[in-house]
Enzyme design. Structure first.
Site, short mmCIF file in Angstrom:
data_model
loop_
_atom_site.label_atom_id
_atom_site.label_comp_id
_atom_site.label_asym_id
_atom_site.label_seq_id
_atom_site.Cartn_x
_atom_site.Cartn_y
_atom_site.Cartn_z
N ASN A 183 1.65 3.02 -2.60
CA ASN A 183 0.99 3.94 -3.54
C ASN A 183 -0.27 4.54 -2.94
OD1 ASN A 183 2.31 4.20 -6.33
ND2 ASN A 183 2.51 2.01 -5.90
N HIS A 203 1.75 0.47 -12.99
CA HIS A 203 2.57 -0.71 -13.28
C HIS A 203 4.05 -0.30 -13.32
CE1 HIS A 203 3.56 -4.63 -14.88
NE2 HIS A 203 4.31 -4.03 -15.79
N GLY A 235 0.77 -1.25 0.00
CA GLY A 235 0.00 0.00 0.00
C GLY A 235 0.79 1.28 0.00
N MET A 249 -3.47 -7.22 -7.18
CA MET A 249 -2.75 -8.27 -7.90
C MET A 249 -3.64 -9.23 -8.70
SD MET A 249 0.22 -7.28 -7.40
CE MET A 249 1.26 -8.62 -7.99
N LEU A 263 -8.77 -8.02 -13.83
CA LEU A 263 -10.22 -7.85 -13.75
C LEU A 263 -10.86 -8.11 -15.11
CD1 LEU A 263 -10.25 -4.67 -11.52
CD2 LEU A 263 -11.06 -6.96 -10.86
N ASN A 315 -4.58 1.88 -13.50
CA ASN A 315 -3.64 1.00 -12.80
C ASN A 315 -2.25 1.60 -12.88
OD1 ASN A 315 -2.63 -1.51 -11.64
ND2 ASN A 315 -1.85 -2.02 -13.68
C1 GRF Z 1 3.84 -1.31 -7.29
O1 GRF Z 1 5.15 -1.52 -7.78
C2 GRF Z 1 2.84 -1.21 -8.40
O2 GRF Z 1 3.36 -0.61 -9.55
C3 GRF Z 1 2.55 -2.66 -8.68
O3 GRF Z 1 2.53 -3.27 -7.42
C4 GRF Z 1 3.34 -2.53 -6.52
C5 GRF Z 1 2.47 -2.14 -5.37
O4 GRF Z 1 3.17 -1.48 -4.36
N1 GRF Z 1 1.32 -2.79 -9.44
P1 GRF Z 1 2.38 -0.81 -3.14
O5 GRF Z 1 1.46 -1.89 -2.59
O6 GRF Z 1 1.63 0.36 -3.67
O7 GRF Z 1 3.44 -0.43 -2.15
#
Ligand code: GRF
Length: 189
Positions: free
Chosen positions: A13, A108, A11, A89, A92, A106
């Protein structure tokens, strides 16, 4: 702008979004955080920020469509203008995406269309590219294949391993994601 954030893990992000709102850098509200993993640390971050949390586990549903319908019902309850997959993860399908056309994005950790799917940073290192990065894109039915909204470039340094490269990309992810959300809210995406 009301957002629903879907998570499965750490989490960071989500935290970047919450911090930007708290600091007044982002005029938006996280109306709900939904995880498919009960002990995702992201849920703790949401609780700490006073955001309602929900956990919807795939194993409680007999089909992918039923799971996605439950997820969509939960998200819809928060009346989102935007749905952000931030380390969610799962891929969808229509049962979810058809409910929110043009509203699901999303993040990535690669310069798409290179290195879709899992372990994108490892894929980049193994391919020997000199520039890596991250992408925010609209979500379609494919894996990391939707329309690209914006990207950030990160130099691959000599001696980089998955950990060091991922950490430098992650810093850019946090910045990029907040920036794209801000532009989405302003009608610029
Ligand atoms: C990030 O690297 C994002 O790009 C990918 O999964 C990771 C999630 O990190 N989809 P966080 O849970 O936001 O720390």
């Amino acid at each position: 702008m009301r957002m629903v954030v879907l998570v499965s893990g750490r989490g960071s992000n989500l935290q970047a979004i919450l911090d930007a709102i708290e600091d007044g850098r982002l005029a938006a509200e996280v109306a709900a955080v939904i995880s498919d993993v009960p002990d995702a640390y992201a849920l703790k971050r949401a609780e700490r920020a006073g955001v309602p949390t929900y956990c919807i586990e795939k194993r409680d549903y007999s089909s992918r469509a039923d799971f996605e319908t439950a997820l969509a019902d939960c998200a819809e309850g928060a009346r989102p203008d935007l749905i952000v997959l931030a380390g969610f993860m799962r891929v969808l399908g229509e049962a979810f995406l058809d409910r929110f056309p043009g509203k699901v994005i999303n993040i990535h950790p690669s310069l798409l269309p290179s290195f879709r799917g899992l372990e994108a940073q490892r894929q980049a290192l193994e391919a020997g590219v000199r520039y890596a990065g991250c992408t925010v894109h609209f979500v379609d039915l494919g894996v990391d294949s939707g329309l690209i909204i914006d990207q950030r470039v990160v130099r691959v340094l000599p001696g980089d391993d998955v950990e060091t490269l991922s950490a430098r990309i992650l810093e850019q992810e946090h910045d990029l994601l907040v920036d794209v959300i801000r532009r989405f809210g302003a009608g610029l995406v």
